[in-house]
Design an enzyme around this catalytic site. Structure first.
Site, PDB file in Angstrom:
ATOM      1  N   ASP A 365      32.610  50.541  44.687  1.00 33.66           N
ATOM      2  CA  ASP A 365      33.789  49.937  44.064  1.00 33.66           C
ATOM      3  C   ASP A 365      34.996  50.093  44.994  1.00 33.66           C
ATOM      4  O   ASP A 365      34.858  50.271  46.220  1.00 33.66           O
ATOM      5  CB  ASP A 365      34.017  50.563  42.675  1.00 33.66           C
ATOM      6  CG  ASP A 365      34.712  49.620  41.705  1.00 33.66           C
ATOM      7  OD1 ASP A 365      35.945  49.510  41.775  1.00 33.66           O
ATOM      8  OD2 ASP A 365      34.024  48.984  40.891  1.00 33.66           O
ATOM      9  N   ASP A 477      37.359  41.221  41.871  1.00 28.99           N
ATOM     10  CA  ASP A 477      38.347  41.712  40.907  1.00 28.99           C
ATOM     11  C   ASP A 477      39.668  40.949  41.039  1.00 28.99           C
ATOM     12  O   ASP A 477      39.923  40.254  42.051  1.00 28.99           O
ATOM     13  CB  ASP A 477      38.568  43.219  41.132  1.00 28.99           C
ATOM     14  CG  ASP A 477      38.824  43.960  39.824  1.00 28.99           C
ATOM     15  OD1 ASP A 477      39.303  43.336  38.870  1.00 28.99           O
ATOM     16  OD2 ASP A 477      38.560  45.174  39.790  1.00 28.99           O
ATOM     17  N   CYS A 523      35.599  39.834  37.541  1.00 30.77           N
ATOM     18  CA  CYS A 523      36.247  40.955  36.861  1.00 30.77           C
ATOM     19  C   CYS A 523      37.742  40.724  37.000  1.00 30.77           C
ATOM     20  O   CYS A 523      38.203  40.237  38.030  1.00 30.77           O
ATOM     21  CB  CYS A 523      35.832  42.253  37.561  1.00 30.77           C
ATOM     22  SG  CYS A 523      36.679  43.728  36.970  1.00 30.77           S
ATOM     23  N   ASP A 545      37.368  47.034  30.829  1.00 27.62           N
ATOM     24  CA  ASP A 545      37.354  48.352  31.474  1.00 27.62           C
ATOM     25  C   ASP A 545      37.049  49.441  30.453  1.00 27.62           C
ATOM     26  O   ASP A 545      36.812  50.593  30.818  1.00 27.62           O
ATOM     27  CB  ASP A 545      38.713  48.646  32.122  1.00 27.62           C
ATOM     28  CG  ASP A 545      38.812  48.030  33.522  1.00 27.62           C
ATOM     29  OD1 ASP A 545      37.783  47.593  34.050  1.00 27.62           O
ATOM     30  OD2 ASP A 545      39.930  48.005  34.074  1.00 27.62           O
TER      31      ASP A 545
HETATM   32  C1  GLA Z   1      39.727  47.150  37.919  1.00 31.70           C
HETATM   33  C2  GLA Z   1      38.287  47.010  37.465  1.00 31.70           C
HETATM   34  C3  GLA Z   1      37.611  48.354  37.509  1.00 31.70           C
HETATM   35  C4  GLA Z   1      37.695  48.913  38.912  1.00 31.70           C
HETATM   36  C5  GLA Z   1      39.141  48.975  39.367  1.00 31.70           C
HETATM   37  C6  GLA Z   1      39.226  49.352  40.831  1.00 31.70           C
HETATM   38  O1  GLA Z   1      40.473  47.883  36.999  1.00 31.70           O
HETATM   39  O2  GLA Z   1      38.218  46.432  36.195  1.00 31.70           O
HETATM   40  O3  GLA Z   1      36.263  48.243  37.096  1.00 31.70           O
HETATM   41  O4  GLA Z   1      36.944  48.104  39.780  1.00 31.70           O
HETATM   42  O5  GLA Z   1      39.805  47.735  39.203  1.00 31.70           O
HETATM   43  O6  GLA Z   1      40.526  49.428  41.289  1.00 31.70           O
END
Ligand code: GLA
Length: 737
Positions: A365, A477, A523, A545
């Site tokens: 991530d 994202d 996302c 989240d």
């Molecule tokens: C967002 C995503 C999370 C994670 C963070 C990383 O909030 O929804 O799952 O990947 O960013 O900064």
């Protein structure tokens, strides 16, 4: 084929599959009456040209008998001087003009100051399975092409293309995809989805009263706040299992608006498309603007069947893998466990533990690039951070592969931190207004993807990343909404609302074309960008989240009203949960996350032997039912929300495989009350005459017969012994030959 003359006789039937035409889609034209009848699944939709040459809805409801012809379209007479015909006739696509005070589908401003449009039928045309009806304004050189495409799952797609036929530029001030007119009646109720970060997909239902309801996003993207989906039923008739439902969703990931009107004369109309707020688009001579697809359907079998139609449609006609979806892999992602603290040794160690559980895809991530130690810096600098990964990503990727998993990576391509090399080099690439503060959110700004050079930069770095590394999956994202949506130097800066999203789609499409094996998750700080526009280019979404297994039951329940479980990713994470501080037993967390595409996101370094054994067993179980869960028919047996007189404490979902060979029930008990036994579960969607062998995940929780007839399972039901707080179990049914 082109049909200019209303006298021309033609009959068109399109079968979308090899199944009998009647069960699939068909399009019939009745030129002597100027009518078109479209069948999709169990619904018929009929439109006609009236005596004022305007195109109106004649019917939207249960499938009509083959060859059924409706009375000729008629403009409604002026009821009172306050109710002009354009406002009381259910027009398919109304320009603002002629006294229309309802939501127009189109509003323009032409150079001579004429701001009205009266759109009349010009011609009809069919190309493949798409019907195109062209309307023209009586005075202004404007053509509107209306498109209709029926899908055998029971969905009709509608959209429009607005064309400037004149010599001078035309300014579009408002442009919808379509208006859907329901049968004129009282007594409707409607449902919609709202939310916020950490609490998306909240389902609401209310009587539809006289007035206007607006669902919209002004945030630059689809939004957590509300989703472009609607459902309308009849107050006295519609339930989860039965009754009429008119439903639809808009496929657009930028600013959108859906207006639901119930007029004083009981006309119910739903118009959606580009959000007219701060909107402007210039059509030069000969140019066109296409609007997003607005999909809708009808069923007589309740809200559950409306969802199943949408799920089938998304799998078979929208998702990049259509028409043959493959099962989503089980993901491990360490975001909740490590946050930005990712490095080579730590990720390899987690990958080794994940592989032992039976995980199939390992995802790094946020935190692997630039100077990304926290959310203050680094976005925009998409080079591997050599302190954290001294040898690049290759050693981790190789290890992940040797463990039998494929590899995925988090990116947030449309954003930049002011503290980044990219921003220092190209401060002009972010959307902004001159001499105005650039409002930061999570310390980041939004790149103006509408600019061609920004689009090329984003495509370029992603293409390089995927070319140079063996990456099977990108978690894409998008962690903030827009502010100061300026576009310095553009002839019409307000076109940013359309061109940004068009370029986003273009990048995704080019990337997929060049890297056909690449899969992508949409996302946006959870479920902030989920719609049928982005789902044409992405394989799955991150609905929220919020990973609390109890909240997730409600979130996922709402989600499945609009989208298929196949794309609904959920991770099993640690307790207490980071958001609600709630501690929930591991099996409940797993069975909650199994409602869609299962993943794991806990810190495996801290999991006990017992937890690892339980997880391995449950992941093994999920693999035996995954295809049924992801590609089967979903029945929401009992809602986790307090609806229909239930408390929501005892909830269950059931999935039935497309070929009927397997069914799975996931059952949850939040809290037992008054010592009462768990309610009987009556299954749905089984073959009443078939016999099913029952496999209980926990033999202690199912004491019934091992083989049971379908009619008994659906009639008498099954009994499960769930007790206390956060109890859960699963039951699998295999149909015997
Ligand atoms: C967002 C995503 C999370 C994670 C963070 C990383 O909030 O929804 O799952 O990947 O960013 O900064």
């Amino acid at each position: 084929m082109m049909f200019h003359s209303p006298l021309a006789r033609f009959f068109l039937a399109v079968c979308a599959t090899t199944l009998p035409c009647s069960a699939q889609t068909s399009l019939h034209s009745y030129p002597e009456r100027m009518q078109w009848s479209i069948d999709a699944g169990e619904m018929s939709y009929v439109i006609g040209v009236n005596d004022q040459k305007m195109l109106q809805t004649l019917y939207w409801g249960p499938k009509l008998a083959s060859g059924a012809i409706l009375p000729a379209a008629q403009m409604r007479p002026e009821r009172a001087s306050f109710d002009p015909p354009v406002a009381t006739t259910p027009l398919e696509y109304a320009g603002w003009g002629g006294g229309l005070f309802l939501e127009p589908a189109l509003k323009v401003d032409s150079p001579n100051g004429d701001r009205t449009l009266v759109l009349q039928y010009a011609e009809a045309h069919q190309a493949g399975d798409v019907l195109e009806i062209t309307l023209r304004d009586a005075t202004q050189p404007v053509a509107v092409h209306l498109f209709y495409q029926a899908f055998p799952q029971g969905v009709l797609a509608r959209w429009s293309r607005i064309e400037n036929l004149g010599k001078t530029p035309l300014r579009i001030e408002q442009a919808a995809s379509a208006t859907w007119n329901l049968p004129q009646a009282k007594g409707y109720e409607w449902s919609w989805l709202t939310g916020q970060w950490g609490g998306e997909w909240q389902l609401h239902s209310a009587p539809l009263l006289t007035g206007t309801q607006v669902l919209e996003s002004r945030r630059g993207s689809t939004s957590h706040q509300t989703n472009p989906w609607f459902s309308v039923g009849r107050t006295d008739e519609t339930t989860e299992r039965s009754g009429p439902v008119w439903f639809g969703e808009l496929g657009w990931s930028g600013n959108w608006r859906m207006t639901v009107e119930d007029t004083a004369l009981d006309n119910v109309r739903i118009t959606a498309g580009y959000n007219p707020f701060d909107f402007g688009y210039i059509l030069d001579k000969g140019e066109s603007l296409e609007t997003p697809r607005f999909y809708a359907g009808y069923t007589q079998h309740g809200n559950g069947e409306a969802s199943r139609i949408l799920h089938r449609f998304q799998r078979e006609a929208i998702l990049p893998t259509h028409p043959d979806p493959k099962p989503r892999p089980i993901i491990y992602n360490s975001w909740e466990a490590t946050e930005f603290d990712v490095n080579e040794a730590g990720q390899i160690s987690l990958a080794e533990k994940a592989a032992k559980l039976g995980i199939e895809r390992f995802v790094i991530d946020d935190g692997w690039f630039g100077e990304r130690k926290n959310d203050h810096a680094g976005l925009g600098d998409w080079q591997v951070n050599r302190t954290k990964f001294p040898h690049g990503l290759k050693p981790v990727i190789d290890r992940v592969h040797s463990l039998g998993m494929d590899f995925g990576l988090w990116v947030e391509p449309e954003m930049v931190n002011p503290d980044s090399d990219l921003y220092r080099k190209h401060p002009d690439w972010v959307m902004s207004f001159p001499n105005r503060q650039r409002t930061e959110a999570r310390n980041q700004l939004v790149l103006n993807l509408a600019r061609p050079e920004v689009k090329e930069f984003v495509f370029g770095f992603l293409d390089k990343l995927v070319t140079e590394n063996d990456i099977a999956f990108l978690k894409w994202d998008y962690n903030r909404n827009w502010s100061e949506p300026g576009w310095d130097g553009a002839p019409e800066p307000k076109e940013i609302y359309i061109r940004y999203t068009q370029n986003l789609y273009e990048i995704l499409s080019r990337l997929r074309a060049k890297h056909p094996k690449l899969e992508i998750e949409s996302c946006s700080g959870g479920g902030g960008r989920v719609d049928l526009g982005i789902l044409r280019y992405t394989d799955e979404v991150w609905p929220s989240d919020n990973t609390d297994a109890l909240d997730r039951l409600s979130i996922q329940d709402g989600f499945t009203h609009a989208y298929t479980p196949e794309v609904m990713v959920a991770w099993v994470t640690d307790t207490p949960n980071f958001l609600d501080k709630r501690s929930i037993p591991l099996q409940f967390r797993f069975l909650s996350a199994m409602q869609g595409a299962l993943g794991v996101g806990g810190n495996l370094n801290h999991w006990s032997e017992t937890e690892i054994d339980t997880s391995t067993r449950l992941i093994g179980f999920y693999k035996t039912v995954r295809t049924t869960v992801q590609h089967g028919q979903l029945y929401r047996l009992a809602s986790p929300q307090p609806v229909d007189g239930q408390t929501g404490d005892a909830s269950q979902v059931e999935y039935v495989a497309q070929d009927g060979s397997q069914a799975v029930v996931l059952a949850y008990l939040r809290s037992q009350r008054y010592g009462l036994p768990y309610p009987t579960i009556q299954l749905q969607g089984l073959d009443p005459a078939a016999t099913y062998r029952i496999h209980a995940l926990d033999s202690a929780k199912y004491k019934g017969e091992q083989t049971v007839q379908g009619s008994v399972l659906m009639g008498a039901g099954i009994h499960l012994s769930l007790a206390g707080d956060y109890d859960s179990t699963a039951v699998v049914l295999e149909r015997l030959p």
